[in-house]
Design a protein around this motif. Sequence first.
Motif, PDB file in Angstrom:
ATOM      1  N   ARG A 285       0.805  -1.218   0.000  1.00  0.00           N
ATOM      2  CA  ARG A 285       0.000   0.000   0.000  1.00  0.00           C
ATOM      3  C   ARG A 285       0.842   1.274   0.000  1.00  0.00           C
ATOM      4  N   ASN A 286       2.024   1.212   0.578  1.00  0.00           N
ATOM      5  CA  ASN A 286       2.859   2.415   0.658  1.00  0.00           C
ATOM      6  C   ASN A 286       4.284   1.980   0.969  1.00  0.00           C
ATOM      7  N   SER A 287       5.236   2.831   0.674  1.00  0.00           N
ATOM      8  CA  SER A 287       6.622   2.556   1.035  1.00  0.00           C
ATOM      9  C   SER A 287       7.398   3.858   1.048  1.00  0.00           C
ATOM     10  N   TRP A 288       8.498   3.869   1.775  1.00  0.00           N
ATOM     11  CA  TRP A 288       9.358   5.047   1.777  1.00  0.00           C
ATOM     12  C   TRP A 288      10.781   4.649   2.151  1.00  0.00           C
ATOM     13  N   VAL A 289      11.689   5.571   1.880  1.00  0.00           N
ATOM     14  CA  VAL A 289      13.102   5.401   2.203  1.00  0.00           C
ATOM     15  C   VAL A 289      13.486   6.482   3.195  1.00  0.00           C
ATOM     16  N   GLY A 290      14.136   6.085   4.261  1.00  0.00           N
ATOM     17  CA  GLY A 290      14.682   7.039   5.219  1.00  0.00           C
ATOM     18  C   GLY A 290      16.160   6.803   5.398  1.00  0.00           C
ATOM     19  N   HIS A 291      16.796   7.669   6.177  1.00  0.00           N
ATOM     20  CA  HIS A 291      18.217   7.524   6.459  1.00  0.00           C
ATOM     21  C   HIS A 291      18.451   7.253   7.939  1.00  0.00           C
ATOM     22  N   TYR A 292      19.233   6.232   8.232  1.00  0.00           N
ATOM     23  CA  TYR A 292      19.810   6.083   9.562  1.00  0.00           C
ATOM     24  C   TYR A 292      20.990   7.040   9.679  1.00  0.00           C
ATOM     25  N   ALA A 293      21.150   7.643  10.849  1.00  0.00           N
ATOM     26  CA  ALA A 293      22.404   8.321  11.187  1.00  0.00           C
ATOM     27  C   ALA A 293      23.325   7.250  11.753  1.00  0.00           C
ATOM     28  N   TYR A 294      24.026   6.577  10.861  1.00  0.00           N
ATOM     29  CA  TYR A 294      24.662   5.295  11.150  1.00  0.00           C
ATOM     30  C   TYR A 294      26.068   5.497  11.700  1.00  0.00           C
ATOM     31  N   ASN A 295      26.284   5.062  12.926  1.00  0.00           N
ATOM     32  CA  ASN A 295      27.612   5.093  13.549  1.00  0.00           C
ATOM     33  C   ASN A 295      28.376   3.851  13.097  1.00  0.00           C
TER      34      ASN A 295
END
Length: 399
Positions: free
Chosen positions: A317-327
């Motif tokens: 039904r829906n999807s998105w991309v986000g960013h981790y502030a990855y250490n």
Amino acid sequence: MTPTRTSYDVVIVGGAMIGSSVAWFLTDNPDFDGSVLVVEKDPTYEFTSTSHTNSCMRQQFSTAINVRVSQFAADFVKNFREYMGGDARVPQPLLQNYGYMYLADNEDFAATLRESQKIQAACGAGTKHMTRDEIARDYPFYNLDDIIAANHNLVDEGYFDGNTLFDWWKRSARERGVEYVTNEVVAMTCNQGGTRVESVTLKSGEVIHCGTVVNASGPRAVLTSRMAGIDIPVEPRKRYTFIFEAEKPLDRDLPLTIDPSGVHMRTDGTFYLAGCPPDDDPAVDYDDFVADHSLWEDKVWPVLATRIPQFEAIKLRNSWVGHYAYNTLDQNAILGPHTVVENFIFVNGFSGHGFQQSPAMGRGAAEMITYGAYRTLDLSPFGYDRIERGEKFVEKAVI
């Protein structure tokens, strides 16, 4: 937008969830009476980690301090209005306790789960170690052919309405005198010895003098720290979220299930949510939110249908991309002052834990700014000195 003053006691770079938590906890500390400026480049927060969060909360960590941090978050959510001074306008955020379900398909991971459960139990968390038969009894919809054990907790663990916290921290901080400006910090000037940041320069040209600088820049944290001559191992990594509908919904809540494949899934209202990192997981450009559409078809859907046969018939039904502030060092937060630039405070590198850790970390940063030390939880294990030494803070329960 330009600030109303040329000097502030605290300048916070980044005004999303973490920056607003620090700002609010400063105003809530009776021993802090300074001025605070929050500089946020995008007032819509469209591309922040805050806007792409799945807003989960768990007690299931392998280190006691991470458990304690989340326990404070749970208490904060459950007593939000009280923490906000009893303001009758403040709503009660939702805390949905369907828990996390860590599935183990080998004895080594099962042993790690057993060890973690003991640590969590010692902290008062309600985690239970479950055999395959016990999992099947409570959640008969799983295919457990390859599973030998699991950890599960139904107390203060699941989903919470973190955006309510963010909205009210920002609103309350402003009402208490914190100044938010839509602008961008583009440079910092240190003293001759390099031990203090004396001023920040805004994109609009103003030079703002500061007593303390707080780096709350999310995935862009290293861009901010480099202005003070500091490198930190934080980079943006893509994380994918998918919302789907099942033709035959489950007859009970689906815990946030961490499959051995790396795919996770949970109930999301009348729908379901799934997510995962990509198989190839490099750092990406700060503005790169392009989706890999093959990930759903080739990885996520097959795992869902295998683990829960009832999910063979589902519709995205829906999807998105986000960013981790990855250490990249150890996937844990970096908190507190730099070892040399003494008035530069980190609140960075949460690697996907930022929403649930924001109450404790915001309070801790405010204590460090006000007192030069932590007064409630001892958050020193997250200090920058470990980054300098290259010494990992080992947390085995990282998703």
